[in-house]
Scaffold this motif. Structure first.
Motif: not given
Length: 819
Positions: A88-100
């Motif tokens: 939601x307001x805070x997400x994350x993106x790393x290699x192979x995983x995007x939660x935004x």
């Protein structure tokens, strides 16, 4: 009530020390656009600074973390404080995983993800600020991101806010690099931490040539048991790598606690278990990931094994990898601080007071020790080959950059001038080391896209298979491989077009071919008559004892390391290959060369077919090139000395006279020392030392027209008063004239050579030819030395002349009775 979750958080933030510096940070962001936040671990900078910046600037705030585990953990903690799910307001993106989502205002990413975004679009559209966390760790991506952002602010977006945060950063250097950034220092608020030194017993070595010893891990486990008995709270144990994490976890499994491993290779679910408080007392066994960028709740005790893993590269042998090194003092302090976040704690350090005094202040930045191939490719893609014009905290070493450039040219990723090629940009787009990216792109057409992706995923996770058998590791991964390998394989597979490759190629050889594409310098052949291997780079290598690969003629080596004191590297992972496939992977290494070398006391000429440093076949070379013969003979002289030449008495004498004049007069008289002659002698056309005319070669070195005075300046012989002509010996530092004393009567002055600069050293001999006196001042000898010599010898040699006045007595050659 404020509908903005970030506004609500900032209106009533958690009671963390950094809250008192947030206003100063926001003022600096608004007034200067750049700020350095210096705060020790536990002050809350990762939790509160990003929301404060997000409230102050338009657009999304991108927050970097050095590791995927830290990025996920930071996003989850901040989302929890906001009372929202991640994405939601805070997400994350790393290699192979995007939660935004479209609502995301704070996105936590790994530094590598940020670098790739900058490469795709340096303007970072939609981003209002970048917060670089943990920049003190000085990973390559950290240094690169800092330099690229400074370049973006200077040339593209002066409105982009940049905040650099660190626990131990050299604030002034970072502030200057960012363009006179403000510095906000936040003091820590740790509880007292007792320091307990717990060295191993005297007979227990902490490390050996293979790394951390099992006996030392026993001691670490025993120290954990002691800490659990002595202290309250959860225990956080620091060991250098995933293997040691598993080793300590096994050793303490019998204790009545929950044992939680923590390292970067674990699936996210298992990592999360270590980062959440549990119903029972816990022992979290971790690598350095928990040192500064993660919060591990409930910890009141730290057990520090005193080691960390750092990248090291042996450029001469082409080997790179992580090595176990002693912890730095700054890292030891950060680890200890983990015990003082929630209350008074203790740290048990598994080393002695002597070892403690020897801790280095800080770990070396990766740019000074690591393989720089990826780093160099990123610089080339940015348009600044070798980093020219970029504000880097430390200049990359020239030697390491030269090796990286050579590798990238071999991959076709950069041109000779260092600029990135189209292939280089395609390689850089693959989230893997450039060599692995090349193996994926080229291997897909040879072995099939799926198999290429599987092998590259295995290699990128640095899998160390039992016995070094990479094919066995691949089969095990296919049977029950973790989600990390499967998801990485899927991501890599999506980057290449569908291709089946050679369906007839077995998995064994397919794995070997992909490895060879990645590391052509590590293709190895078994040495004749032995069990060890020689790699195409020229480095020797050996399989670990009991390896199932033993006896195979050819291997493609994925990973090898060479410990101190070992001649050969140890192969950690490899796969079978044959010469045909190896040649397909690295055709540039195949070649036929005329080899003319000095061996066993003579020149040996052969036509050799080589694969890199590996000799495949050879045949005699009947008419070798003269220049190569001359080089081989010069090598022989260098190894075995100029005694290989046939020195006549005349040649030896001439060399000694030339050496005397060079030392006495200098130019134009040439240096004829061994090294100088090796460089100066013309050996072209010479096939045998027996036929080489040394005297003529020396005469060719004489300087003209000065050579016309050779006999005047350094005569072979000197006349003496008796009429004899006596040879001068130039073999010592000073010319020596050995003459019977009776032949020098009447000689008043010592003869001098080299235009009168050097007196001759006279060896005045007795009638029996033995030295009676040595002098370089004849006049002084007649006056003070001769009377004593006369008194000693006249009785021994009564038939010879011993006048009282040698000044006036006639010189005598033979026997003459005294008058």
């Amino acid at each position: 009530m404020d509908d903005d979750p970030i506004g609500r958080l900032l209106a009533d933030p958690p009671d963390l020390p950094v809250r008192h510096g947030l206003a100063e940070v926001v003022d600096a962001v608004r007034s200067r656009g750049v700020v350095v936040v210096q705060a020790p671990p536990g002050t809350g900078k990762t939790t509160l600074v990003p929301p404060a910046v997000a409230a102050a600037v338009p657009g999304r705030v991108v927050v970097t973390q050095p590791r995927r585990i830290a990025a996920r953990a930071a996003a989850r903690r901040l989302a929890h404080l906001l009372g929202e799910p991640v994405g939601a307001t805070v997400g994350f993106s790393v290699r192979g995983e995007h939660v935004t989502s479209a609502a995301t205002r704070i996105e936590v990413v790994t530094t590598g993800v940020l670098v790739r975004r900058l490469q795709r679009d340096p303007e970072l559209p939609g981003v209002g600020a970048v917060v670089l966390d943990e920049v003190h760790e000085r990973h390559l991506d950290d240094d690169l991101a800092l330099a690229l952002l400074a370049d973006v602010r200077a040339n593209l977006r002066d409105d982009l806010a940049v905040v650099a945060m660190s626990a131990t950063v050299q604030a002034e250097r970072t502030a200057a690099l960012l363009g006179d950034a403000a510095i906000v220092a936040v003091p820590g608020a740790l509880f007292p931490v007792d320091v307990v030194l717990a060295p191993p017993p005297p007979r227990v070595a902490r490390t050996d040539e293979r790394g951390v010893t099992p006996a030392f891990l026993d001691h670490v486990a025993a120290t954990v048991a002691r800490a659990l008995e002595d202290r309250a709270g959860d225990v956080l144990v620091f060991v250098p790598g995933a293997g040691e994490v598993d080793g300590v976890a096994r050793r303490i499994a019998r204790l009545d606690v929950d044992v939680r491993p923590l390292h970067g290779r674990l699936p996210p679910r298992e990592q999360d278990l270590a980062l959440r408080a549990g119903p029972r007392r816990r022992v979290v066994v971790s690598t350095a990931v928990a040192e500064s960028s993660l919060t591990v709740p409930g910890v009141r005790v730290v057990v520090d094994a005193g080691f960390s893993r750092e990248p090291r590269t042996d450029h001469r042998r082409g080997l790179a990898g992580l090595v176990t090194v002693g912890v730095s003092r700054s890292s030891a302090e950060q680890r200890a601080g983990r015990a003082g976040r929630e209350g008074p704690g203790a740290v048990y350090r598994c080393w002695s007071a002597t070892d403690d005094a020897r801790l280095v202040p800080h770990a070396a930045p990766e740019v000074l020790t690591a393989d720089l191939t990826s780093f160099a490719l990123e610089l080339a893609c940015w348009g600044n080959p070798r980093g020219a014009g970029l504000a880097l905290l430390d200049e990359p070493p020239e030697a390491a950059m030269a090796v990286a450039h050579e590798i990238l040219v071999g991959l076709g990723a950069v041109a000779a001038d260092g600029s990135a090629t189209a292939r280089g940009r395609a390689v850089a787009a693959v989230p893997a080391d450039p060599r692995l990216a090349r193996a994926l792109l080229d291997g897909a057409t040879l072995v099939g896209a799926q198999r290429a992706a599987e092998v590259v995923a295995l290699l990128s996770d640095d899998v160390r298979a039992p016995g070094g058998d990479l094919v066995a590791a691949l089969r095990a991964a296919r049977r029950g491989g973790g989600g990390t390998w499967r998801s990485q394989t899927a991501r890599l597979r999506a980057l290449v077009p569908a291709a089946r490759g050679d369906a007839q190629l077995t998995d064994d050889l397919a794995v070997g071919l992909v490895v060879a594409l990645a590391h052509p310098d590590r293709i190895a052949r078994q040495r004749p008559g032995g069990s060890a291997y020689l790699m195409t780079s020229g480095t020797g290598a050996a399989l670990p004892p009991g390896s199932g690969l033993a006896g195979l003629a050819w291997l493609a080596v994925a990973d090898a390391d060479r410990g101190a004191g070992r001649r050969d590297a140890t192969i950690r992972s490899a796969a079978p290959i044959d010469l045909d496939l190896a040649s397909e992977a690295a055709p540039a290494l195949l070649g036929t060369h005329d080899v003319v070398e000095w061996a066993n006391g003579s020149v040996v000429a052969r036509r050799v077919r080589r694969f890199g440093a590996i000799e495949l076949s050879s045949a005699p070379l009947p008419d070798p090139p003269r220049a190569l013969v001359a080089d081989a003979m010069r090598t022989g002289l260098r190894r075995e000395g100029l005694g290989l030449l046939r020195w006549s008495d005349a040649a030896t004498s001439l060399r000694q006279r030339m050496d005397f004049l060079h030392r006495s007069l200098g130019e134009p008289w040439p240096d004829v020392s061994d090294e100088a002659l090796l460089a100066a002698l013309d050996l072209s056309g010479v096939r045998s030392f027996a036929r080489f005319d040394v005297l003529q070669a020396l005469r060719g070195l004489l300087p003209w027209p000065a050579a016309a005075r050779l006999d005047d300046l350094a005569p072979e012989r000197l006349p003496v008063p008796s009429g004899s002509s006596v040879r001068v010996d130039y073999s010592e530092d000073q010319p020596v004239l050995a003459v019977r004393l009776q032949e020098t009567f009447g000689w008043r002055a010592t003869p001098r050579l080299a235009d009168g600069r050097v007196p001759v050293l006279l060896h005045l001999l007795s009638p029996a030819g033995r030295p009676a006196a040595v002098t370089a001042d004849l006049e002084s000898f007649w006056r003070t030395g001769y009377p004593q010599v006369r008194a000693e010898l006249r009785g021994r040699y009564p038939k010879h002349a011993w006048p009282e006045d040698p000044w006036e007595a006639p010189p005598v050659r033979g026997v003459r009775r005294p008058r």
